[in-house]
Design an enzyme around this catalytic site. Structure first.
Site, mmCIF file in Angstrom:
data_model
loop_
_atom_site.group_PDB
_atom_site.id
_atom_site.type_symbol
_atom_site.label_atom_id
_atom_site.label_comp_id
_atom_site.label_asym_id
_atom_site.label_seq_id
_atom_site.Cartn_x
_atom_site.Cartn_y
_atom_site.Cartn_z
ATOM 1 N N GLY A 274 0.803 -1.213 0.000
ATOM 2 C CA GLY A 274 0.000 0.000 0.000
ATOM 3 C C GLY A 274 0.836 1.264 0.000
ATOM 4 O O GLY A 274 0.501 2.239 0.661
ATOM 5 N N GLY B 57 -0.283 7.967 0.912
ATOM 6 C CA GLY B 57 -0.402 7.992 2.366
ATOM 7 C C GLY B 57 0.890 7.735 3.110
ATOM 8 O O GLY B 57 1.989 8.019 2.626
ATOM 9 N N GLY C 23 2.272 4.973 3.710
ATOM 10 C CA GLY C 23 3.110 3.993 3.028
ATOM 11 C C GLY C 23 4.072 4.664 2.081
ATOM 12 O O GLY C 23 5.275 4.347 2.049
ATOM 13 N N TYR D 16 -13.825 -2.737 11.098
ATOM 14 C CA TYR D 16 -12.500 -2.122 10.917
ATOM 15 C C TYR D 16 -11.667 -2.274 12.184
ATOM 16 O O TYR D 16 -10.491 -2.665 12.127
ATOM 17 C CB TYR D 16 -12.658 -0.650 10.558
ATOM 18 C CG TYR D 16 -11.349 0.086 10.410
ATOM 19 C CD1 TYR D 16 -10.470 -0.208 9.374
ATOM 20 C CD2 TYR D 16 -10.975 1.071 11.315
ATOM 21 C CE1 TYR D 16 -9.267 0.458 9.241
ATOM 22 C CE2 TYR D 16 -9.785 1.757 11.194
ATOM 23 C CZ TYR D 16 -8.920 1.449 10.146
ATOM 24 O OH TYR D 16 -7.715 2.109 10.030
#
Length: 295
Positions: free
Chosen positions: A4, A8, A10, A159
């Site tokens: 990912g 962001g 990552g 989540y």
């Protein structure tokens, strides 16, 4: 190797690591976005060594194909950052293997990936696996009676369960490594409240109800003053990945109020996150669901 990592925290971590001289693999679902991320890193650090590989954590076949390619290369993996994630789609969605999307992607996908990269991790002189969790893990409970939210789907609860599973996996991986002599340091981190694509992409994966739209709009307004920028939000991940003080089964996050923002520091592990019975049971079930084992 960072999952990912096309956006962001990552991408933030990948940029910093590449700039420091690490050879970085961007393991991403969207290769076009991955290519643009690589170009962004190279623009900032022209001498950086960065490659892009396709990996869809919502598909065990994709995970297996990625791991096969990496094993064919035969290169040791010094650092694996399990970062990719899906956050709170309003309606229940599933992976290609039929798992609830958040549990299947955030936990089972990374569980399968780490399992299949184990030989390459063990080839490294000092391998480290970083599992990226979230503040939401504090609210999480592993519902063994309804892991896949078949009976009742609640976006926030699903989540939170998946992010608690990330923590349980990190701690249990450390126990397995210590017991079996793998030499892998398994740590976890969370970015606090960071302004990333995740908060937009998850809730927009399907059509939310009017009540859900109101909740998301209100929540966005309430937490906006606390958002960190990506350059700061990725620091706990970098500390977990590189700090000599990041021991096995440790957890890193921001040092500010409620760990929502601040400088990287040891974070609080809840009792549920270190419960050995829960982590061992989740590990066993994960092996059964993915048809994989750590050998």
């Amino acid at each position: 190797m960072i999952t990912g990592s096309n956006s962001g925290v990552g991408l933030g971590a990948a940029t910093r690591l590449a700039g420091a001289g690490a050879e970085v693999v961007l393991a991403v679902r969207d290769q076009d976005k991955g290519t643009r991320a690589r170009e962004e890193i190279i623009a900032a650090h022209p001498a950086a060594t960065v490659s892009v590989e396709h990996l869809d954590l919502a598909s065990l076949d994709s995970v297996a194909s990625f791991a096969d390619r990496m094993r064919e290369h035969g290169r040791a993996v010094d650092m694996l950052v399990n970062n990719a994630g899906v956050m709170m789609p309003p309606t229940r969605l599933t992976t290609s293997d039929g798992f609830e999307l958040q549990f299947g992607t955030n936990h089972l996908g990374h569980f399968a990936l780490t399992s299949q990269l184990l030989p390459l991790l063990r080839k490294a002189p000092a391998p480290r696996v970083v599992s990226v969790s979230a503040i939401a893990a504090r609210m999480g409970r592993i519902n063994f009676d309804d892991l896949q939210s078949d009976l009742r789907y609640r976006p926030v609860s699903a989540y939170a369960q998946s992010k608690l599973a990330n923590l349980l996996f990190a701690v249990e991986l450390h126990r397995h490594s210590a017991r079996r002599g793998w030499g892998i340091v398994s740590v976890a981190a969370h970015p606090g409240i960071t302004d990333t694509d995740l908060r937009h992409n998850g809730p927009n994966m399907s059509t939310p109800s009017a009540l859900e739209r109101l909740f998301m709009a209100t929540g966005t307004t309430l937490v906006a003053p606390f958002w960190q920028q990506i350059s700061q939000g990725c620091l706990p991940i970098l500390s977990a990945a590189t700090s000599p003080n990041a021991n096995g089964a440790s957890y890193w996050g921001p040092d500010g109020f409620l760990e929502v923002r601040g400088r990287p520091a040891p974070a609080t592990l809840s009792r549920r996150a270190i419960d050995q019975h829960t982590s061992a049971r989740l590990w066993q079930i994960s092996e059964e669901l993915t048809n994989l084992s750590f050998t």
